[in-house]
Write an enzyme that holds these catalytic residues in place. Structure first.
Site, PDB file in Angstrom:
ATOM      1  N   SER A 150      56.341  35.853  38.801  1.00 17.19           N
ATOM      2  CA  SER A 150      55.573  34.719  38.300  1.00 17.19           C
ATOM      3  C   SER A 150      56.374  33.424  38.487  1.00 17.19           C
ATOM      4  O   SER A 150      56.775  33.118  39.603  1.00 17.19           O
ATOM      5  CB  SER A 150      55.199  34.959  36.832  1.00 17.19           C
ATOM      6  OG  SER A 150      54.185  34.097  36.401  1.00 17.19           O
ATOM      7  N   ASP A 301      45.956  41.344  40.197  1.00 15.97           N
ATOM      8  CA  ASP A 301      46.478  40.068  39.688  1.00 15.97           C
ATOM      9  C   ASP A 301      45.444  38.970  39.916  1.00 15.97           C
ATOM     10  O   ASP A 301      45.073  38.685  41.053  1.00 15.97           O
ATOM     11  CB  ASP A 301      47.782  39.728  40.405  1.00 15.97           C
ATOM     12  CG  ASP A 301      48.547  38.575  39.768  1.00 15.97           C
ATOM     13  OD1 ASP A 301      47.943  37.770  39.031  1.00 15.97           O
ATOM     14  OD2 ASP A 301      49.763  38.475  40.017  1.00 15.97           O
ATOM     15  N   HIS A 334      48.504  40.837  36.487  1.00 13.74           N
ATOM     16  CA  HIS A 334      49.719  40.067  36.756  1.00 13.74           C
ATOM     17  C   HIS A 334      50.951  40.650  36.069  1.00 13.74           C
ATOM     18  O   HIS A 334      52.033  40.712  36.647  1.00 13.74           O
ATOM     19  CB  HIS A 334      49.479  38.626  36.304  1.00 13.74           C
ATOM     20  CG  HIS A 334      50.639  37.711  36.518  1.00 13.74           C
ATOM     21  ND1 HIS A 334      51.085  37.355  37.771  1.00 13.74           N
ATOM     22  CD2 HIS A 334      51.447  37.061  35.622  1.00 13.74           C
ATOM     23  CE1 HIS A 334      52.113  36.527  37.655  1.00 13.74           C
ATOM     24  NE2 HIS A 334      52.362  36.342  36.373  1.00 13.74           N
TER      25      HIS A 334
END
Length: 359
Positions: A150, A301, A334
């Site tokens: 991320s 995601d 995610h």
């Protein structure tokens, strides 16, 4: 034949702090009395005060609300870190720094020398430059592997663009070359929620809880939520488990994080764009990356899609980097990079053994 003697691993990881040079920020302002908090786990005798020259470094970069504590008690990647695990301190020096602008010991809001919140903005370039200063202070030149997910993946890419000669291998996980309108849009709504809180900016409470609840829904995916938070049994008045789950997650963040730091880390994500040149250059920053790269995405995601990972891999290959790509199959979206331990371990092992570019 003499017996093979394995290095002795330090019993536990340790926390350390460094004073760093002042840092001019990309969008204005200067961090003075600059400091960073770090986490370190390596062989006995290899310490932040006296790093051994023969121990390869693995740099871990945390995500939005993480800390430098990557492994050990409360470590965000603890199932992957330790003797006999994918990231073994017997073989590599494991290092992580708390992001600039966060609230776990590095320079950030409320810390002496950090610019006032009304005037400061943060970028992935700033976080990366702070990490480079910290590596310089430790005397660590080349880094064997750098990885993060991320925002941590954004910083991983940025480090490899800022100092291509220092980063041999990278594993950017669940990230992209630039923040999409989708990501910036979600961050914008979270920021507005914070600013509606009556205690904003110094004493944000419920606003931080709700901003976190919103974020959790983007970090997860429908199949995973359905599996872990199923509908209540017919005829019960217990309420929907997903509601109590979100409330729990919001309260957890409120108790451990600061809203001003949250805003700055969101800003660092928003401003991330390696399709633009670095100051003084003319080519896209991503074209500077030379590290052998394993790009990893998650099939569910909704923030950083497989299509974005494919675009990132293509841009790196076009610049001449050696790139491999893997997609993690997960019901969790995610946040799979913080959940799918059995899958992540082999990916880290693969990244550790990528063929690095020549000097």
């Amino acid at each position: 034949m003499p017996p093979i003697v394995m290095p002795t691993v330090a019993a536990t990881p340790r926390i350390f702090e460094l004073g760093l040079p002042d840092l001019a920020l990309a969008r204005g302002g200067v961090v003075r009395s600059h400091r960073v908090r770090g986490w370190w786990w390596s062989r006995e005798g290899d310490t932040p005060e006296n790093p051994a020259k023969d121990v390869p470094t693995v740099l871990l970069v945390h995500a939005l609300t993480g800390s430098a504590v990557a492994g050990g008690k409360d470590g965000w990647w603890d199932p992957l870190i330790g003797p006999g695990k994918a990231l073994d301190p017997a073989h590599h020096r494991l290092v992580c720094f708390n992001n600039l602008g966060s609230c776990y010991g590095s320079s950030g809001p409320g810390v002496e020398g950090f610019p006032a919140m009304k005037t400061v903005d943060l970028t992935s370039l700033d976080i990366s430059r702070a990490i480079l200063l910290a590596l310089d202070k430790l005397g660590v030149g080349r880094v064997h592997l750098t990885t993060g997910g991320s925002l941590g993946g954004m910083v991983t890419l940025t480090l490899a663009a800022l100092a291509p000669e220092r980063f041999e291998r990278i594993l950017p996980f669940a990230t992209s070359v630039s923040a999409s309108a989708w990501v910036v849009g979600w961050n914008h709504v979270a920021r507005q929620i914070l600013r509606l809180d009556p205690g904003y900016p110094e004493n944000v409470g419920r606003g931080l809880e709700i901003a976190r609840q919103l974020a959790i829904l983007t970090y997860r995916a429908e199949p995973g939520l359905d599996a872990r938070q199923p509908r209540p049994a017919p005829g019960t008045d217990a309420g929907y488990p997903v509601q109590s789950y979100l409330e729990h997650q919001g309260k957890k963040l409120r108790n451990r994080f600061a809203a001003q730091a949250y805003e700055l880390q969101l800003a660092a994500m928003d401003h991330h764009d390696l399709t633009q040149p670095l100051p003084g250059d003319t080519k896209p920053a991503i074209s500077r990356v030379r590290a052998a790269t394993l790009v990893v995405d998650v099939d569910t995601d909704q923030l950083f899609t497989p299509a974005q990972a494919a675009a990132l891999a293509a841009q790196l290959r076009a610049a001449g980097a050696k790139v491999e790509r893997e997609t993690v199959a997960s019901i969790h979206g995610h946040d799979a990079f913080l959940i799918e331990w059995k899958t992540l371990g082999p990916l880290l092992t693969k990244a550790l053994h990528l063929q690095a570019p020549g000097p």
